[in-house]
Design an enzyme around this catalytic site. Sequence first.
Site, mmCIF file in Angstrom:
data_model
loop_
_atom_site.group_PDB
_atom_site.id
_atom_site.type_symbol
_atom_site.label_atom_id
_atom_site.label_comp_id
_atom_site.label_asym_id
_atom_site.label_seq_id
_atom_site.Cartn_x
_atom_site.Cartn_y
_atom_site.Cartn_z
ATOM 1 N N ASP A 99 -2.040 2.953 -0.847
ATOM 2 C CA ASP A 99 -0.761 3.239 -1.098
ATOM 3 C C ASP A 99 -0.035 3.403 0.080
ATOM 4 O OD1 ASP A 99 -0.914 2.904 -4.064
ATOM 5 O OD2 ASP A 99 -2.048 4.710 -3.759
ATOM 6 N N THR A 100 1.101 3.198 0.650
ATOM 7 C CA THR A 100 1.711 2.536 1.614
ATOM 8 C C THR A 100 3.331 2.632 1.424
ATOM 9 O OG1 THR A 100 -0.106 1.203 1.916
ATOM 10 C CG2 THR A 100 1.821 0.387 2.929
ATOM 11 N N VAL A 101 4.041 2.711 2.954
ATOM 12 C CA VAL A 101 5.391 2.563 2.808
ATOM 13 C C VAL A 101 5.777 1.484 3.861
ATOM 14 C CG1 VAL A 101 6.009 4.690 2.446
ATOM 15 C CG2 VAL A 101 5.646 4.244 4.808
#
Length: 566
Positions: A374-376
């Site tokens: 999960d990441t931006v």
Amino acid sequence: MASRCGLLFALLAMGAASGADRITGKPFATRSEVYAPHAMAATSQPLVTQIALDVMKQGGSALDAAVAADAALGLMEPTGSGVGGDLFAIVWDPKTHKLYGYNGSGRSPKSLTLAEFRKRGLTAIPPYGPLPVTVPGAVDAWFALHDRFGKLPMQDLLAPTIRYAREGFPVSEVIAYYWSASVPRLSKFPGFSEQFTRDGRGPRTGEMWKRPTLADTLQKIADGGRDAFYKGEIAHRIDAYFKANGGFLSYEDLATHHGDWVEPVSTNYRGYDIWELPPNGQGIATLQIMNLLEGYDLKHYGFGSPEHVHLFVEAKKLAFADRARFYADPDFYRTPVAELISKPYADQRRKLIDMDKAARVVAPGTPKALDEGDTVYLTTADANGMMVSLIQSNYRGMGSGMAPPGLGFIFQDRGEQFVLQQGHPNAFAPGKRPFHTIIPAFVTKAGKPWLSFGVMGGAMQPQGHAQILMNLIDFGMNLQEAGDAPRIQHDGSTEPEAQYQPMADGGEVDLESGFPYETVRALMRKGHSVRFADGPYGGYQAIMVNPQGGYIGASESRKDGQAAGY
């Protein structure tokens, strides 16, 4: 949580949208693109977008804005990022008319060995706790990128986040949902509950949240530079924390860390040069998919047609078979990048695609270079023409759960992506970078910048990149439509990414709301196993150069984000 797009689809079906306020004539709802004459920022949190714009209004470069935004996302969206994670970036420099890439991924602890995992009877690296922790590369990347492309002092770039961390900020909807979902999994790890929960729970939507411990850490970094994190008091506290909690990350691992400037690699798709970073990341999977799809007239088939979905899924299967076999740390394994992204190799592999039948068994190819591996996400663009494509992550949601008391951040669990298989290119080894999922992207046309974009979400990322490119280039969508259009996600039977074996049963095709049922039936006749999943389908941000001047921005509706400019 109900799909944000699902709500929009329902409104459209009910007739709540009209030509005055929604784009019509599409199987999905979307809003307008954002136009600005001088600068643009697109991030997954509106307050962060405003920080980025403020930096550029104060004379900062797009890179300054990107660093300030990334620091703020680590505070406001800890469900996907933070100083305990890694960072990759592609920068368009208008002075040299060139793209620059930075690989800010960290390495495994030098004191941890493959034998240690075997001694513990493990066949895969666990997703949480101390064992999957690798050196966080984000802070080093901030300073390396800033040294080359920054204008304002680092103190100015970190000041907005420090202020929000001390004074508080309201937690937005999607972030609050994923934060609360992480609490039951991570609360048992030392330091997490004290710094990331309130009365044993995550923050609710709109609730004001402070993190003074992170403010203290960022202030030390602002005052002392990168070495304050990797060689100073913070590094010693990290060392002591892992020694006390069964971990292996050490002061030496931090003190010897360095990221790397890398040359972006590309392929041309119908006149557009698509740029990604080479392994240890998975960016070249996008290039492989696009090379395979170039052999088909997707525009003729149309978006959402059985042919569109089938060809995309089959191309993804072939690219991901190579991804599982050949992508790894280049210091340990020579991935045949040039061959894998070449047109002749794509021509060879394309012969395996059957227009009428879904492949159930897909093996990696045999690039010529191997005939003897999960990441931006945020993007910024400034008035001088600099554009930054930046992605940062703790990996599995909020990361490992390991949160040193008093420091205000969680360490990534990126080491989970190693395999415990001796001889595999991505086998665990001390001081090695794992296979990486986070990938920034950039597109040029005729040697000039055209698009900076990214899509978050593990194995969804190269799939999302390819779909955005098809939507823009083949299906003629605008920048916002391209992100809001319903997505496809193929999961191989052996994913998540920590497992690297050839797909053996065809996998599963997840279709987001909005695809015609006729397409679903046609796919099933071809042998696809189709699921109807609300998500996750990634999170898209993009900035395009406006041929009339300035920039066009987009931020999709699946996240809390905002594209804005001035």
